[in-house]
Write an enzyme that holds these catalytic residues in place. Structure first.
Site, PDB file in Angstrom:
ATOM      1  CG  HIS A  34      -7.301   5.291  -4.856  1.00 51.31           C
ATOM      2  ND1 HIS A  34      -6.665   4.350  -6.771  1.00 51.31           N
ATOM      3  CD2 HIS A  34      -6.828   4.302  -4.761  1.00 51.31           C
ATOM      4  CE1 HIS A  34      -5.739   3.848  -6.409  1.00 51.31           C
ATOM      5  NE2 HIS A  34      -6.462   3.373  -5.032  1.00 51.31           N
ATOM      6  CE  LYS A  56      -6.211   0.525   1.738  1.00 48.73           C
ATOM      7  NZ  LYS A  56      -6.808   0.371   0.794  1.00 48.73           N
TER       8      LYS A  56
HETATM    9  O1  GKR Z   1      -1.679  -0.330  -1.314  1.00 46.75           O
HETATM   10  O2  GKR Z   1      -2.565  -1.691  -0.369  1.00 46.75           O
HETATM   11  C1  GKR Z   1      -2.840  -0.778  -1.062  1.00 46.75           C
HETATM   12  C2  GKR Z   1      -3.437  -0.397  -1.077  1.00 46.75           C
HETATM   13  O3  GKR Z   1      -4.844  -1.156  -0.657  1.00 46.75           O
HETATM   14  C3  GKR Z   1      -4.318   0.179  -2.525  1.00 46.75           C
HETATM   15  O4  GKR Z   1      -3.847  -0.670  -3.485  1.00 46.75           O
HETATM   16  C4  GKR Z   1      -5.002   0.596  -3.367  1.00 46.75           C
HETATM   17  O5  GKR Z   1      -5.648   0.520  -4.902  1.00 46.75           O
HETATM   18  O6  GKR Z   1      -4.697   2.586  -1.771  1.00 46.75           O
HETATM   19  C5  GKR Z   1      -5.537   2.220  -2.552  1.00 46.75           C
HETATM   20  C6  GKR Z   1      -7.265   1.565  -2.404  1.00 46.75           C
HETATM   21  O7  GKR Z   1      -7.399   3.327  -1.688  1.00 46.75           O
HETATM   22  O8  GKR Z   1      -7.422   1.094  -2.308  1.00 46.75           O
HETATM   23 MG    MG Z   2      -9.757   2.525  -1.062  1.00 42.87          MG
END
Ligand code: GKR
Ligand code: MG
Length: 419
Positions: free
Chosen positions: A316, A189
């Protein structure tokens, strides 16, 4: 068979301070657990988001399902759509793309549909994967989902995962996750630090894990120009680049200028986004999510449509528990077109769950498909009661990564593009 009762229970569980483009995860993550009970005494389970606006819609929809036949998913969808009316429910965090009325209905419908399929599976004595066409794989591969993170929430003791704020910390986190669960794909991420630092982290992962497919997902924190620079810098390193830039237009401007496919869970999040995305060549991989693509059957249909247009599929996730993992696993197991390892946040929940232990496990980074009837998982009622009490006490009512981050760093801005 008729639906006699529907129980909707919001729950909260501890979540580590995971950093993203919107801010940082709060100490409590929310979900809603759904139990659909039939007049024949069968109970089906579903799981969905816990934000208050969505929860209110779930509660209203639940009342409209009493007396319907769980086989009749069209009637269930119609009842949910009528209960939602013209309303559009949006997310404060903005990490799963735009909201539309169709997406709102699909999101409310999804956990009820999963619960109905759980019931049908139990009635037939067959796993949900069989209702979706049967398994094409015995176990579903997931990716190690890495996050930059602090050692613990401010003012609280360090958590079990430790800090990860530079390439060495990210590689260490990858070693923890691959060592513990055997993951064979890795996703980072991004959208947290300037892109040069995130490129360095991905290169460090490549060095430490030469064979693992790698992905980077900055949640549209970059401009088109920055996205192209990052994509070119990671030529030959990434399996796909996820949501580098904002919207179908932004992604379409990046796609032909970078060497790897672009993936999305932000610019194509409801059926009406598919035609323009295809016309503009915006994405090569769709990250399916049955929680907002209208449940398991509709998601399966979406994969067929995507395959027709040469779009590949992955999955996702958001912070979730075992009912969601079971549903994702049945869907991916019965969907040939899901050829990339799916995302899951489950390891971050560190054993907290509402399902009884024993069925769901990771073997070499993959979850063996539960073979009991329906989803194959049972509620752990004690755990549900604990998490329901945590919900009542925790004070969080809607996920808000940005306000939490601003309470710690008032200068933080979630603006997009940031770089
Ligand atoms: O859990 O912070 C998180 C992710 O950023 C999530 O909210 C996203 O929706 O995992 C997701 C993504 O692939 O963008
Ligand atoms: Mg994403």
């Amino acid at each position: 068979m008729l639906i006699r009762d529907v129980v909707v229970t919001p729950v909260a569980f501890r979540d580590p301070p995971l950093l993203n483009a919107a801010g940082v995860h709060e100490p409590w993550a929310l979900r809603t657990i759904v139990e659909v009970v039939t007049d024949e005494g069968l109970t089906g389970l579903g799981e969905t988001y816990g934000d208050l606006g969505h929860l209110a819609k779930m509660r209203t929809a639940a009342r409209s399902l009493i007396g319907l036949d769980p086989f009749h998913r069209n009637a269930v969808y119609t009842a949910v759509a009528a209960s939602v009316g013209a309303d559009v429910v949006t997310d404060a965090h903005g990490l799963t793309g735009a909201s539309t009325r169709e997406k709102t209905v699909d999101r409310v419908f999804s956990p009820f549909e999963v619960a109905c399929l759980d019931i049908l599976g139990k009635a037939a004595g067959r796993p949900v994967a069989d209702l979706l066409g049967g398994k094409v794989r015995d176990a579903v591969p997931y990716s190690a989902y890495l996050f930059y993170k602090w050692a613990g929430h401010p003012g609280a003791p360090d958590d079990a995962f430790g800090a990860a704020l530079d390439p060495a910390g990210i590689v260490e986190q990858a070693r923890l996750f691959t060592g513990r669960y055997g993951f064979r794909s890795i996703k980072l991420k991004g959208g947290v630090f300037p892109p040069a630092q995130e490129i360095e982290a991905v290169q460090a992962l490549r060095e430490a894990f030469p064979e693992h497919p790698l992905r980077l997902d900055p949640n549209a924190a970059w401009s088109v120009e920055t996205s192209i620079e990052v994509g070119r810098a990671l030529d030959g390193v990434l399996e796909y680049l996820e949501d580098p830039a904002e919207g179908i237009d932004g992604m379409a401007a990046v796609a032909p200028r970078v060497p790897m496919p672009l993936a999305t869970n932000m610019c194509v999040v409801t059926p009406e986004h598919i035609p323009p995305a295809i016309r503009q060549g915006a994405v090569g991989v769709l990250l399916l999510d049955h929680h907002y693509w209208g449940g398991l059957v509709k998601s399966s249909h979406i994969t067929t449509l995507c395959s027709t247009f040469g779009i590949e599929l992955s999955m996702h996730s958001n912070s979730h528990l075992g009912i969601s993992l079971a549903a994702m696993t049945h869907l991916a197991a019965a969907t040939p077109a899901v050829t990339h390892a799916c995302d899951t946040h489950l390891p971050w929940q560190d054993g907290q769950d509402v399902v009884a232990p024993g069925v769901l496990r990771f073997v070499d980074g993959a979850v063996p498909v539960p073979d009991g009837p329906g989803l194959g998982v049972e509620l752990d009622r004690d755990a549900l009661a604990v998490m329901s009490e945590q919900y009542e006490k925790c004070g969080v009512r809607s996920r808000d990564d940005t306000s939490y981050m601003k309470s710690i760093d008032p200068s933080f801005s979630p603006r997009r593009p940031r770089w």
